[in-house]
Scaffold this active site. Structure first.
Site, PDB file in Angstrom:
ATOM      1  N   ILE A  26       0.832  -1.200   0.000  1.00  0.00           N
ATOM      2  CA  ILE A  26       0.000   0.000   0.000  1.00  0.00           C
ATOM      3  C   ILE A  26       0.868   1.252   0.000  1.00  0.00           C
ATOM      4  O   ILE A  26       0.571   2.232  -0.697  1.00  0.00           O
ATOM      5  CB  ILE A  26      -0.927  -0.019   1.230  1.00  0.00           C
ATOM      6  CG1 ILE A  26      -1.940  -1.162   1.099  1.00  0.00           C
ATOM      7  CG2 ILE A  26      -1.646   1.317   1.391  1.00  0.00           C
ATOM      8  CD1 ILE A  26      -2.725  -1.419   2.367  1.00  0.00           C
ATOM      9  N   TYR A 175      -0.617  -6.565  18.239  1.00  0.00           N
ATOM     10  CA  TYR A 175      -0.831  -5.727  17.053  1.00  0.00           C
ATOM     11  C   TYR A 175      -1.939  -4.709  17.316  1.00  0.00           C
ATOM     12  O   TYR A 175      -1.787  -3.515  17.029  1.00  0.00           O
ATOM     13  CB  TYR A 175      -1.183  -6.600  15.859  1.00  0.00           C
ATOM     14  CG  TYR A 175      -1.403  -5.835  14.574  1.00  0.00           C
ATOM     15  CD1 TYR A 175      -0.348  -5.195  13.932  1.00  0.00           C
ATOM     16  CD2 TYR A 175      -2.670  -5.743  14.002  1.00  0.00           C
ATOM     17  CE1 TYR A 175      -0.543  -4.490  12.755  1.00  0.00           C
ATOM     18  CE2 TYR A 175      -2.866  -5.052  12.818  1.00  0.00           C
ATOM     19  CZ  TYR A 175      -1.809  -4.424  12.202  1.00  0.00           C
ATOM     20  OH  TYR A 175      -2.004  -3.728  11.031  1.00  0.00           O
TER      21      TYR A 175
END
Length: 326
Positions: A26, A175
């Site tokens: 990305i 995370y």
């Protein structure tokens, strides 16, 4: 096949943009679109060979673009300080900073060069320190700072009694914690900028879910093969089912960073089912990112851990952070 989704990027000639994680996935799409719109792009990269290939690809699509590579390892405070020194010595203002880089769910606990749990240390503390090092240039450019969080920031919580994952480690829990802290920092950055007159605006984006390297095989993270999840994501993405593509997943950050209509402290992500794919749109802030009190606590703890102090004015003050055991 997925339908093509796109947005218009305004002209960015004369603007300097820094994109972390811009050498693949990305981030590479984000950096390419900024260069095509006329921005001078700085790619801070850990792997210079990979960065050179990315820069060559950007120049192929934007032949007149100025693309600069500089070494940066977000898992090392020393590397971040060296990058900041280099950028400040150059002296050119920064107009756009997109904090996009990240690591995701190593199966076993790993630590950064400074002893932090890898995801908290890289995804959050690394970017916190980076913004601190670049603050004079961000102020000079009256920059917009866009920080890329994740749908995982809508899950779990910050474990204040075990930020470093020493007592108990779960990859997804760590995370989520890193992305919650990172999002709270980005919102607090805007509040402090507004209160202290720094001239910086800060907002948030998330890419939804798309097939990138985050869940793919990453031997250096202890993941020897693609996860089942990334195989499912690839299948759905290729057929235009629920998930986005790397191209569409880049759009929320691009919109948040460049659109004249994007607002400070706002949150942008895909508008499709479950916000997993689709065109970018403003979204309701995740509940875990709404507490200003917790954001102030994130800021204070991050200053203590990194040794970075954000001043109201003048140069960045760096003090020695406390040592953490592995």
């Amino acid at each position: 096949m997925p339908r093509t989704i796109d947005i218009t990027i305004p002209p960015l000639h004369g603007r300097r943009a820094v994109v972390t994680g811009g050498s693949d996935g990305i981030g590479l799409r984000i950096a390419t679109r900024l260069a095509q719109a006329g921005a001078d792009v700085v790619l801070p990269v850990r792997n210079l060979r990979k960065g050179e290939a990315a820069a060559a690809g950007i120049r192929e699509k934007a032949p007149s673009a100025e693309v600069e590579l500089l070494p940066l390892d977000l898992s090392s405070l020393a590397s971040i300080a060296a990058f900041g020194d280099s950028m400040r010595e150059d002296g050119r203002p920064i107009h756009l900073l997109i904090n996009n880089a990240g690591v995701m769910t190593p199966p076993d606990r790993q630590v950064t060069a400074d002893g932090f749990e890898l995801q908290f240390g890289t995804n959050h503390l690394g970017h916190f320190a980076l913004v601190g090092q670049l603050l004079p240039l961000l102020r000079a450019g009256r920059a917009r700072v866009t920080s890329q969080v994740s749908v995982a920031a809508n899950e779990r919580s910050i474990h204040w009694d075990d930020l470093n994952g020493e007592r108990s480690y779960n990859g997804m829990t760590a995370y989520s914690q890193s992305k919650i802290a990172f999002g709270q920092f980005a919102l607090e950055l805007d509040r402090r900028s507004e209160a202290q007159g720094w001239g910086i605006t800060s907002n948030l984006s998330h890419p939804g879910v798309a097939p990138t390297s985050l869940l793919a095989a990453r031997p250096e993270l202890g993941r020897g093969q693609d996860t089942f999840g990334v195989r499912v994501i690839r299948w759905g993405s290729a057929r235009g089912i629920v998930f986005g593509t790397p191209e569409s997943a880049a759009l929320p950050a691009l919109y948040a960073a460049t659109s004249p209509d994007a607002r400070r402290r706002a949150f942008y992500g895909p508008r499709g089912i479950g916000h997993l794919g689709g065109a970018p749109a403003e979204q309701r802030l995740y509940s875990r990112l709404r507490s200003e009190e917790e954001a102030r606590r994130v800021w204070q703890v991050s200053e203590e851990l990194t040794g970075i102090r954000f001043p109201g004015d003048g140069p960045i003050e760096t003090v020695s952070p406390p040592s953490l055991g592995a």
